[in-house]
Design a protein around this motif. Sequence first.
Motif, short mmCIF file in Angstrom:
data_model
loop_
_atom_site.label_atom_id
_atom_site.label_comp_id
_atom_site.label_asym_id
_atom_site.label_seq_id
_atom_site.Cartn_x
_atom_site.Cartn_y
_atom_site.Cartn_z
N GLN A 55 1.97 3.74 9.51
CA GLN A 55 0.71 4.63 7.82
C GLN A 55 1.36 5.49 7.44
OE1 GLN A 55 -3.18 3.04 8.42
NE2 GLN A 55 -3.75 4.15 7.16
N ARG A 77 0.86 8.18 5.15
CA ARG A 77 0.44 8.34 4.27
C ARG A 77 1.74 9.58 3.14
NH1 ARG A 77 -4.87 8.97 2.75
NH2 ARG A 77 -4.94 9.88 0.47
N ALA A 111 2.72 4.69 -0.50
CA ALA A 111 2.24 6.49 -0.76
C ALA A 111 2.21 7.58 -1.50
CB ALA A 111 1.20 6.72 1.19
N TRP A 166 0.88 -1.18 0.09
CA TRP A 166 0.02 0.20 -0.21
C TRP A 166 0.87 1.08 0.00
CZ3 TRP A 166 -3.73 1.67 4.23
CH2 TRP A 166 -4.42 2.20 3.92
N ASN A 183 -1.57 13.97 7.15
CA ASN A 183 -1.58 13.27 6.53
C ASN A 183 -0.72 13.98 4.61
OD1 ASN A 183 -3.62 14.27 4.24
ND2 ASN A 183 -4.32 14.62 6.35
N SER A 227 4.34 0.03 7.69
CA SER A 227 5.06 1.61 7.88
C SER A 227 6.63 2.40 7.61
CB SER A 227 4.15 1.50 9.43
OG SER A 227 2.70 1.70 9.90
N SER A 262 7.04 6.18 0.89
CA SER A 262 6.33 5.88 1.96
C SER A 262 5.66 4.52 2.09
CB SER A 262 5.87 6.48 2.47
OG SER A 262 5.21 7.47 1.84
N GLU A 263 5.54 2.98 2.16
CA GLU A 263 4.89 2.08 2.17
C GLU A 263 4.13 2.37 3.61
OE1 GLU A 263 2.79 -1.27 2.48
OE2 GLU A 263 4.12 -0.73 3.51
N ARG A 264 2.68 2.12 3.57
CA ARG A 264 2.05 2.41 4.92
C ARG A 264 1.42 0.76 5.66
NH1 ARG A 264 -2.58 5.35 1.68
NH2 ARG A 264 -2.33 4.37 -0.30
N GLY A 290 2.47 10.10 9.86
CA GLY A 290 1.30 9.22 10.12
C GLY A 290 -0.12 9.07 10.34
N GLU A 291 -1.10 8.20 9.41
CA GLU A 291 -2.45 8.43 9.40
C GLU A 291 -2.82 7.79 11.35
OE1 GLU A 291 -4.98 9.02 5.73
OE2 GLU A 291 -4.08 7.07 5.50
#
Length: 368
Positions: A311, A313, A267, A265, A359, A286, A281-283, A328-329
């Motif tokens: 996470q 973003r 971002a 995922w 975000n 993290s 970044s990869e959610r 991070g969200e």
Amino acid sequence: MLKQEPFSPTRGARMSSSDFDTVVYVANAGDGTIGSYRLHREHGRLEPLATTPAAENVMPLALSPDRRFLYAAIRSQPLRVLSYRIEDDGALTPLGSGRLEGSMAYISTDRRGRHLLAASYGDSVVSVSPIGADGVVGDVTQTCPTGSNAHAILATPDDRHVLATNLGDDRLAQFRFDGQLSANTPDAAATDPDVGPRHFVFSPCGRFVYVLGEFDASVTTFALDADSGTLSRRSVCAGLPPESELTRGMPREEIPDGDDTPRIWAADLHISPDGRHLYLSERTTSTLSTLRADPETGSLTFVANQATVAQPRGFEIDPQGEFLVVAGERSDHLALYRVDAASGELSHASDAPAGTKANWVEIVTLPR
């Protein structure tokens, strides 16, 4: 091709880091606010300055080319973009709002700061809004249907063309631009299937475009033809280590209920001012990844992957290339990293409190 020079807060002699203040702006979607922080370079820390009201689901942010104005898209009703003047001390002064026709996942200005470009993931459209001489964005004047799930939009360095990712169609839409958008010929360039092109950046020299795949964390390098405004694919580089246990991602709305398979995922994507390192970044994990870039060929090499805030973003590199700030969200804090110019290595410097669902990050240098 116009060469893009690194941003300088004043014209004339080259400035040292002691000649300016650096202010970081962070959109907090859950709080409906924009947080601001002063970056203390000598101590490697972020000092909270103010919290400016915006609206629920404020994201994304964009800066004017002269760094005098900040724009914030609101993804709750009424859909709109807010304009703020950046004062000499970094404070944000609200100036007005303009109507948007869609929930915008990404906004940017053209290279002259005369138009706001926006991309809507849910509505699969891109749009153009005027920016007045006072820096205020007006109501949208053009909305164009594009490929499925538009996710990012940027003008080319010479301002004659615009590119926009279509995550659902694995392509980048190609437009001519003269204050209005019209389809280029061809009208799109393709990534590999099932990549999910999300965010992209231009190399500082303007010759290459790097595109992040949300579903596999790859970065695809395209060569940009400045005259035609079209892309030709060059290469693909993995953005996660080979031993990663994540499976290829897919749109979140298509994941069956109860399926907790760990999927990629990715971002956000940014490039160092000297064009020698990319970060993504990869959610799900993290993490932040570092890639090395060859400024002459555009080729990329995976370097490292490291844990960061929950996470992640959005993040940004400061205009001097010395620090990286990530939000991070699912994190209650921002992380600040020092950037080693030679190796691209990120070393954690400090943390700072963040709002809810932080975000998006933008960074401005202000002359003292």
